[in-house]
Write an enzyme that holds these catalytic residues in place. Structure first.
Site, short mmCIF file in Angstrom:
data_model
loop_
_atom_site.label_atom_id
_atom_site.label_comp_id
_atom_site.label_asym_id
_atom_site.label_seq_id
_atom_site.Cartn_x
_atom_site.Cartn_y
_atom_site.Cartn_z
N ASP A 154 3.07 -3.26 11.46
CA ASP A 154 2.24 -4.12 10.63
C ASP A 154 0.84 -3.53 10.57
O ASP A 154 0.18 -3.37 11.61
CB ASP A 154 2.19 -5.54 11.21
CG ASP A 154 1.28 -6.46 10.40
OD1 ASP A 154 1.56 -6.67 9.20
OD2 ASP A 154 0.28 -6.95 10.97
N GLU A 238 5.79 -2.08 5.86
CA GLU A 238 5.66 -3.05 4.78
C GLU A 238 5.00 -2.39 3.56
O GLU A 238 4.06 -1.59 3.72
CB GLU A 238 4.82 -4.25 5.24
CG GLU A 238 4.77 -5.39 4.24
CD GLU A 238 3.98 -6.57 4.76
OE1 GLU A 238 4.06 -7.65 4.15
OE2 GLU A 238 3.28 -6.42 5.77
N ASP A 320 -0.13 -10.66 14.40
CA ASP A 320 0.24 -9.29 14.02
C ASP A 320 1.56 -8.86 14.68
O ASP A 320 2.39 -8.21 14.03
CB ASP A 320 -0.88 -8.33 14.40
CG ASP A 320 -2.18 -8.62 13.66
OD1 ASP A 320 -2.09 -9.14 12.54
OD2 ASP A 320 -3.26 -8.35 14.21
#
Length: 372
Positions: A154, A238, A320
């Site tokens: 992330d 992502e 996170d």
């Protein structure tokens, strides 16, 4: 006008431009073109043809991605390069010199040994007046042994990367650290008279600082991407809409200082090189809103909410780390409680009483103690 003749002008090809270049060398005005090797000149014509081809394809919608702009002349003080191919360069065995056509021997400091005989050499000069030599070689990289490890990453601003194993990696933020000095050098440059020697000195100082910032960022990204690739067999990232996020004037400078897109490009290239599995999940998956333990969707949260407690299972989450775990799950490389269903269900009264799971975790502990 003769019938059947089109009014549309066709752009000349690189071969036609090459013939014109040969004719120009014979004129007195362009005689200076004979002082340099013809190979870099020919390569620049090929690059020009490719640039116009990309531009026209982009205008017609035949090329995906952001639209290309037409090629422009390079600034004299910006980055310059010359590419030598075939017999226009020579390498000396066990020597720190290379020979370039019509330039002669150039002393180089090797960063590493060449794995094979290069097919071309590119001489690069950046805006800080630093020279680099880049070689194009063909070789088969050694595949890393499979270790079966998987990781979800992330990306963020406070922490550059948060791994699904709980590790957080800080960014050096080179632009932020050098911003005060950068502004000072920019003021000094703007006050100098154009064309003066003092302006050139000020320009070089500013260019060297920009180069230092860029080198610091690239060094961090290369080391981090190599570490992630070497330790994990599967990497899940992502898909961030960086260009859209850059429109936020409060976060644009911080985002541009991180280099998210460059980090993704490095991971993708190194995964192909060393035989790793690199995946990118859809940007619309709400990884920060889903509990990584039970799969409960808790709704959108403000950026200042860094910790929260799931209303369904009562587990406390770091924002996170929870998102990194969900990214790994979305890639299909981890088993969690997602999709299995939790034993507890949040009723309407409980949800109204505690509103939503967007409050800091410390404020909600006493509430959950009462519910147990």
């Amino acid at each position: 006008m003769q019938a059947g003749v089109s009014k549309r002008k066709q752009k000349p090809s690189s071969s036609e431009l090459s013939k014109r270049l040969t004719e120009l060398k014979k004129t007195e005005e362009k005689e200076w073109l004979t002082e340099v090797s013809s190979v870099p000149l020919q390569q620049s014509l090929r690059d020009l043809e490719q640039a116009y081809s990309n531009f026209f394809k982009s205008c017609k919608g035949q090329r995906k991605g952001k639209k290309f702009k037409p090629p422009r002349f390079k600034k004299r003080k910006s980055k310059q390069s010359a590419r030598f191919t075939d017999n226009s360069f020579k390498l000396y065995p066990n020597s720190n010199y290379i020979c370039l056509a019509k330039i002669g021997d150039i002393k180089v400091i090797w960063s590493r040994e060449l794995p094979a005989i290069p097919s071309s050499v590119t001489l690069i000069k950046d805006s800080a007046d630093r020279y680099f030599v880049s070689f194009v070689v063909e070789f088969s990289p050694k595949q890393l042994p499979q270790n079966g490890q998987s990781v979800g990453i992330d990306l963020g601003i406070t922490d550059f990367a948060t791994l699904s194993n709980g590790e957080k990696i800080k960014s050096p933020k080179p632009l932020k650290k050098q911003l005060k000095r950068l502004r000072k050098l920019q003021r000094h440059l703007s006050r100098k008279q154009k064309g003066s020697k003092r302006r050139e000195v000020a320009r070089k100082k500013l260019a060297k600082l920009h180069a230092k910032i860029s080198d610091t960022r690239n060094d961090f990204l290369h080391k981090l991407s190599t570490k992630v690739i070497s330790e994990n067999q599967t990497i899940v990232l992502e898909d961030l809409h960086v260009s859209g996020m850059m429109k936020n004037r409060k976060l644009s400078r911080a985002i541009s200082d991180l280099g998210w897109q460059y980090f993704r490009t490095m991971l993708e290239a190194k995964s192909v090189m060393y035989g790793r599995d690199f995946q990118v999940i859809d940007r619309w998956i709400p990884t920060s809103q889903i509990c990584s333990c039970c799969g409960f969707h808790s709704g959108k949260k403000e950026l200042n909410i860094r910790e929260w407690i799931c209303l369904n299972c009562g587990n406390s989450h770091d924002r996170d780390i929870n998102a990194a775990v969900n990214i790994l799950v979305a890639g299909g490389h981890s088993e969690t409680l997602n999709g299995r269903g939790g034993r507890r269900k949040t009723t309407a009264k409980i949800a109204v009483a505690i509103e939503a799971s967007t409050h800091p975790a410390l404020e909600q502990l006493s509430i959950f103690d009462l519910l147990k």
